[in-house]
Design an enzyme around this catalytic site. Structure first.
Site, PDB file in Angstrom:
ATOM      1  CB  CYS A   1      -0.974  -0.019   1.172  1.00  0.00           C
ATOM      2  SG  CYS A   1      -0.275   0.310   2.800  1.00  0.00           S
TER       3      CYS A   1
ATOM      4  CG  HIS B   1      14.099 -15.044  15.297  1.00  0.00           C
ATOM      5  ND1 HIS B   1      14.697 -15.909  16.171  1.00  0.00           N
ATOM      6  CD2 HIS B   1      15.039 -14.699  14.392  1.00  0.00           C
ATOM      7  CE1 HIS B   1      15.961 -16.092  15.803  1.00  0.00           C
ATOM      8  NE2 HIS B   1      16.192 -15.373  14.733  1.00  0.00           N
TER       9      HIS B   1
END
Length: 105
Positions: free
Chosen positions: A64, A97
């Site tokens: 966007c 992670h």
């Protein structure tokens, strides 16, 4: 890898660069390809998020104007973990992670 991609009317300006970077992957393209018509980023966030939820895509790239709105909208969907990343280190860390599955630009 199967990836969903989507662009709103402001993010469409990165469309060609993103698609070029994803060459060699199986890409599901949710558009748009023009800035002539206003496209709301929450609609695109829902499209790529639902593709992941259904198992049609493993991950997604959502673009966007700033990446902020797309991130907020995508994270409202169950099982979607979206983040803005401006460098490869952050993107890698987000996936490894934090189990990020949507990259927002």
């Amino acid at each position: 890898m199967r990836l969903a991609v989507a662009f709103d009317h402001r993010g469409v300006h990165l469309r060609e660069a993103v698609l070029e970077a994803l060459a060699g992957h199986d890409v599901i393209d949710f558009g748009t390809d023009t800035d002539a018509v206003r496209i709301d980023y929450p609609d695109k966030a829902r499209e790529v998020g639902e593709a992941i939820q259904r198992g049609d895509a493993e991950r997604a790239v959502l673009v966007c104007g700033s990446g902020v709105g797309a991130t907020v909208a995508a994270c409202k969907l169950t099982g979607i973990r979206a983040a803005i990343c401006h460098d490869s280190y952050s993107a890698h860390q987000g996936v490894e992670h934090d189990d990020m599955n949507v990259l927002c630009l």
